[in-house]
Design a protein around this motif. Structure first.
Motif, short mmCIF file in Angstrom:
data_model
loop_
_atom_site.label_atom_id
_atom_site.label_comp_id
_atom_site.label_asym_id
_atom_site.label_seq_id
_atom_site.Cartn_x
_atom_site.Cartn_y
_atom_site.Cartn_z
N ARG A 149 0.86 -1.19 -0.33
CA ARG A 149 -0.10 0.31 0.23
C ARG A 149 0.81 1.89 0.04
NH1 ARG A 149 -4.73 0.49 5.26
NH2 ARG A 149 -4.90 -1.70 3.15
N TRP A 150 0.78 2.03 -0.81
CA TRP A 150 1.96 3.22 -0.85
C TRP A 150 1.04 4.72 -0.88
CZ3 TRP A 150 1.12 0.56 -4.88
CH2 TRP A 150 0.38 0.72 -6.11
N TRP A 151 0.74 5.81 -0.43
CA TRP A 151 -0.27 7.16 -0.09
C TRP A 151 0.31 7.70 -1.77
CZ3 TRP A 151 -3.65 6.33 2.79
CH2 TRP A 151 -3.73 5.85 3.93
N GLU A 152 -0.87 8.19 -1.75
CA GLU A 152 -0.74 9.53 -2.97
C GLU A 152 -2.09 10.83 -3.22
OE1 GLU A 152 -2.23 6.80 -7.27
OE2 GLU A 152 -0.07 6.71 -7.80
N PRO A 153 -1.59 11.78 -3.91
CA PRO A 153 -1.67 13.14 -3.51
C PRO A 153 -2.96 12.48 -3.67
CG PRO A 153 0.38 13.44 -3.67
CD PRO A 153 -0.02 12.09 -3.92
N VAL A 154 -4.32 13.03 -3.63
CA VAL A 154 -6.02 13.54 -4.29
C VAL A 154 -5.84 13.95 -5.39
CG1 VAL A 154 -7.97 13.85 -3.65
CG2 VAL A 154 -6.89 12.75 -2.09
N GLU A 155 -5.39 15.35 -5.37
CA GLU A 155 -6.11 15.92 -6.55
C GLU A 155 -4.49 16.21 -7.72
OE1 GLU A 155 -5.05 17.62 -3.24
OE2 GLU A 155 -7.24 16.83 -2.92
N ARG A 156 -3.48 16.08 -7.42
CA ARG A 156 -2.32 16.21 -7.99
C ARG A 156 -1.44 14.84 -8.80
NH1 ARG A 156 1.27 18.32 -3.85
NH2 ARG A 156 -0.12 17.78 -2.40
N GLY A 157 -2.71 14.00 -8.46
CA GLY A 157 -2.25 12.45 -9.90
C GLY A 157 -1.58 11.27 -8.90
N PRO A 158 -0.73 11.01 -9.24
CA PRO A 158 0.55 10.01 -8.56
C PRO A 158 1.31 10.58 -7.53
CG PRO A 158 0.74 10.07 -11.34
CD PRO A 158 -0.39 10.93 -10.86
N ALA A 159 1.84 9.86 -6.73
CA ALA A 159 3.18 10.11 -6.20
C ALA A 159 4.15 10.10 -6.76
CB ALA A 159 3.05 9.25 -4.80
N PRO A 160 5.56 11.32 -6.23
CA PRO A 160 6.39 10.87 -6.93
C PRO A 160 7.82 10.25 -7.02
CG PRO A 160 6.53 12.57 -5.47
CD PRO A 160 4.59 12.15 -5.41
#
Length: 160
Positions: A149-160
């Motif tokens: 499981r990883w965390w991604e921002p809701v608005e800005r697309g995939p996580a860096p």
């Protein structure tokens, strides 16, 4: 930590030195946080449903919507599982090259859209959502791991 250490820690906070330590820790914590942008809302991501698989010697690669899992069963019965391109070599756990894959182990479709690698010594079952179980030939579960499981921002697309 035993009771004496706990009493010592509590009594130290009441002294002038204890207050200076707490104030310094608070300042250091705030100084680290000032230069960072606010994180914003985040959403937990998982690999997604299984989309297909590619058999390889000793196992194979199971592809999911947002990730892939590479599984190799060796001749001695060791199992390598690597998410998103991780390979068994180089390894700090091995003194030399990795053991040879078991040529008898094969990737097969499992029930409910999952996949399994069946060898003489064990079976590795991958559910359609990415949970991995290592079982004996009789079906006894030796280990069960949930999908990453990883965390991604809701608005800005995939996580860096």
């Amino acid at each position: 930590m035993d009771g004496r250490d706990l009493v010592r820690a509590v009594t130290t906070l009441g002294t002038a030195q204890g207050l200076r330590v707490m104030r310094s820790a608070w300042r250091r914590h705030r100084a680290d946080a000032t230069g960072l942008p606010p994180r914003g809302a985040e959403r937990a991501r998982v690999p997604g449903p299984a989309e297909g698989a590619e058999p390889l010697p000793g196992g194979g690669t199971v592809r999911f919507a947002r990730s892939e899992l590479h599984i190799i069963v060796t001749v001695g019965g060791a199992v390598f599982r690597g998410w998103d391109g991780a390979r068994p070599e180089p390894s700090y756990a091995l003194a030399g090259p990795p053991p040879e894959p078991d040529p008898r182990a094969g990737l097969e479709p499992d029930k409910d859209g999952g996949w399994q690698v069946v060898s003489e010594r064990l079976t590795v079952v991958v559910s359609r959502h990415g949970a991995v179980e290592i079982r004996t030939p009789g079906g006894v579960v030796l280990r069960r791991d949930l999908p990453p499981r990883w965390w991604e921002p809701v608005e800005r697309g995939p996580a860096p």
